[in-house]
Write an enzyme that holds these catalytic residues in place. Structure first.
Site, PDB file in Angstrom:
ATOM      1  CG  HIS A   1      30.638  42.033  40.520  1.00 30.30           C
ATOM      2  ND1 HIS A   1      31.092  42.981  41.240  1.00 30.30           N
ATOM      3  CD2 HIS A   1      31.282  40.966  41.202  1.00 30.30           C
ATOM      4  CE1 HIS A   1      31.985  42.622  42.232  1.00 30.30           C
ATOM      5  NE2 HIS A   1      31.934  41.179  42.362  1.00 30.30           N
ATOM      6  CB  ALA A   2      31.096  47.000  39.232  1.00 32.49           C
TER       7      ALA A   2
END
Lengths: 92, 590
Positions: free
Chosen positions: A15-16
């Site tokens: 994810h980010a």
């Protein structure tokens, strides 16, 4: 050019924040870096590209590095995958 | 109708409403000609540059307050998206292949990524969608800004949902009268900029946009945080009379609007300005600084970006180097009198800002930064010295240039920069101006403070950066709230060290100045003057109060009392003694 298959280990996938770590690390090397997944080939120095892979835990990816420092880059990047991108907790 | 904001800066103004709502973005629908492709691509490139500068500015401002790890991660994410190499290529291709305007191309390229995130399974990926949408809006706003500006005139008071720092800089350039924003958030960083630009600004005013119309009358009081929309005649009259009385207040401050300032005993203290962005130059001129005591250049250093830093490193003429040269040249307009000078600090950045920098630093504040980094990447140092040389050529030696070296810890660093600077000047055929360029060391590392006498013999001047000196001396990170109590400007160690530096440098011709935040606090400025400091540099709006204080003190009287500060045993004692010394002064308004 060198290639290596790898599995996403950390529980929340890339994810980010892991994507951010991956791109920042990759950008430090001269070599081109691409990731193959489900027939796609994305530029792994592109944060938007890495993020939209939406690679979750267990996803199988193939890393492709090409350039003067490909060997060294591969070692560092594989290590990143193995250590879960330095994410200690996965609350976010 | 009356409104109250949660936070405000600046004075009181009456104007007409201009509603600025970039979230309702209307994309241009037109197709472009093949001949316009380059122009639209340039627009997109310039928007990316604006957004890059803006995020770095936000990041930097946030660094001065409190920032936790997850906030830092979000800043990093934003910057990585802006610098995404594929993003730029795809936008360029979209413009060329489909003949779209820049804003349309940005919209469509982002839409593709947003759709991919929407169909991904995990919420962790979907959570990033608002960030990506936000970045898209800012890029489109940056592309469209030029068109919006046409509609703004000087009587306007801008009312908006929220403002980014780059937008506030833009409005400041247009000389708007005031700004009202509904939201806080990043706006709080915009407030810091508004203050430095002297624009009344009230934010945290819920729901105001839906209750007003373009062109309506509005009264904004940045001092009290109050707003009156659609005021009646009585309210307008009251506001006008209040504004008039504040103007007469200002009149008493007027005599402090320019230097030089002399103490009661007739000693001249030079008061200069600190600059970071080119847009601050005009505003600073209003406060009549006697030159520039600290020009920061980090904004021109594009960290990690492929094009920018590589260009700087190779010494090519890039847009950044042209921007930097223009910034230096415009700042020269602040040198009004003979003897006024500008002080350019070399890039003060850490290794993490370099492309291809793969070493991980456990402790960046104690790592490869400032002059250490410039010595490790000499190309970078040489290219910046080259920029300074070019600006010197343009100014034809009319004003003195000072080159300030950050993070100095040993005398060799000063020697090296001095030699390289000489080399650059000779190579550029500017040997005749060599006497016009001085080299100085920033004193912010304790080792430098302890060898101030040695540095003073080697350098032409020393500049004390009180913020970092305090941080390094106390071994306390000033952004870390757990140890913020250790960061105390009254700590005896700081005052002893400043005194010893002044004493140590006394035998040399090197001048010592102070450019840290403490210089902008009137009572510290008074103490510095009494200790023997003859030039201070600060943010422009602080100049007035500092000059007022300086013109009301008698250094001879203060000097007698100073000894007590160096005998004090604790910060609290220093604080009490300082207040006592200064309370004797009746700082008068006339």
């Amino acid at each position: 050019m060198i290639k290596q298959k790898i599995k996403v280990m950390n529980s929340s996938g890339i994810h980010a924040r892991p994507a951010s770590v991956l791109v920042r690390t990759a950008s430090r090397f001269k070599s081109d870096f691409h990731i193959h997944s489900h027939g796609y080939r994305i530029n792994a120095k592109s944060i938007l590209g890495v993020l939209t892979l939406a690679a979750e835990q267990g996803a199988e990816l193939e890393l492709e590095l090409s350039g003067p420092d490909e060997q060294q880059a591969m070692e560092v990047i594989v290590e990143l995958f193995k250590t879960g991108f330095g994410m200690e907790d996965e609350e976010d | 109708m009356k409104w109250r904001g949660k936070f405000s800066v600046g004075g009181k103004v009456i104007g007409t409403v201009f509603i600025y709502n970039p979230k309702q973005q209307v994309l241009s629908g037109r197709a472009i000609e093949a001949s316009e492709v380059k122009k639209e691509q340039d627009k997109a490139a310039s928007a990316l540059r604006i957004a890059d500068l803006e995020y770095r500015k936000i990041n930097q401002l946030a660094g001065n307050t409190v920032k936790d790890e997850s906030q830092q991660a979000i800043f990093d994410f934003y910057l990585q998206v802006i610098r995404d190499p594929s993003l730029r290529t795809e936008i360029y291709e979209k413009i060329r292949e489909e003949l779209l305007t820049a804003d349309q191309a940005v919209f469509q390229v982002f839409r593709k990524y947003i759709q991919k995130l929407e169909v991904s399974g995990s919420t962790l990926f979907k959570e990033r969608i608002p960030d990506v949408v936000d970045i898209r809006s800012r890029l489109i706003a940056a592309i469209q800004q030029k068109e919006i500006l046409v509609k703004i005139d000087e009587e306007c008071i801008v009312v908006c949902r929220e403002l980014s720092p780059s937008e506030i800089i833009l409005f400041a350039r247009q000389k708007v009268k005031g700004i009202v924003a509904e939201k806080g958030g990043l706006t709080s960083h915009a407030a810091i900029i508004a203050r430095s630009m002297g624009i009344p600004f009230v934010f945290g005013v819920d729901g105001i946009i839906d209750q007003i119309t373009n062109g309506a009358r509005i009264i904004v009081d940045g001092e009290k945080g109050e707003i009156i929309t659609n005021p009646d005649e009585a309210e307008l009259d009251f506001a006008r009379s209040e504004i008039l009385s504040r103007v007469s207040d200002d009149a008493s401050r007027k005599k402090y609007l320019s230097g030089p300032v002399f103490t009661k005993c007739g000693t001249r203290i030079r008061t200069m300005v600190n600059l970071e962005l080119e847009v601050e130059v005009d505003k600073a001129a209003h406060y009549g600084p006697e030159g520039v005591g600290l020009m920061r250049t980090e904004a021109f250093f594009l960290d990690q970006s492929q094009g920018g830093a590589a260009g700087v490193t190779n010494g090519e003429t890039t847009e950044e180097s042209r921007d930097q040269q223009r910034f230096i040249e415009r700042s020269l307009s602040l040198c009004k009198a003979d003897g006024d000078y500008i002080t350019i600090r070399l890039y003060d950045v850490g290794g993490d800002k370099l492309p291809g920098f793969s070493e991980k630093e456990e402790n960046p504040a104690l790592g490869l930064r400032g002059i250490r980094l410039l010595m490790a990447r000499k190309q970078l140092l040489m290219s910046q010295l080259g920029i300074i040389a070019e600006a010197l050529r343009q100014s034809a030696g009319k004003h003195e240039f000072r080159v300030l070296i950050p993070m100095v810890s040993s005398v060799e660093e000063v020697r090296l920069v001095r030699e390289l600077l000489h080399e650059v000047l000779v190579k550029a055929g500017l040997k005749q101006y060599a006497g016009k360029v001085k080299t100085g060391a920033m004193i912010e590392v304790p080792s430098a403070a302890l060898i101030a006498d040695i540095l003073a013999r080697e350098a032409d001047f020393l500049s004390i950066g009180t913020n970092d000196l305090m941080q390094y001396m106390m071994a306390a990170d000033r952004t870390n709230t757990l140890v913020s109590g250790y960061y105390d400007e009254y700590h005896p160690a700081l005052w002893r060290s400043i005194k010893s530096m002044i004493d140590a440098a006394g035998g040399s011709s090197a001048e010592i100045s102070i450019c840290g935040e403490m210089a902008s606090v009137p009572k510290f400025a008074a103490l510095f003057a009494a200790l023997g400091i003859r030039s201070l540099s600060m943010a422009a709006p602080a100049l007035i109060d500092v000059r007022k204080m300086l013109s009301n003190i008698d250094l001879r009287l203060m000097k007698k009392e100073l000894r007590r500060i160096f005998e004090a045993t604790s910060a609290d004692e220093v604080r009490a003694i300082t207040d006592e010394i200064l309370s004797g002064l009746n700082v008068s308004d006339d």
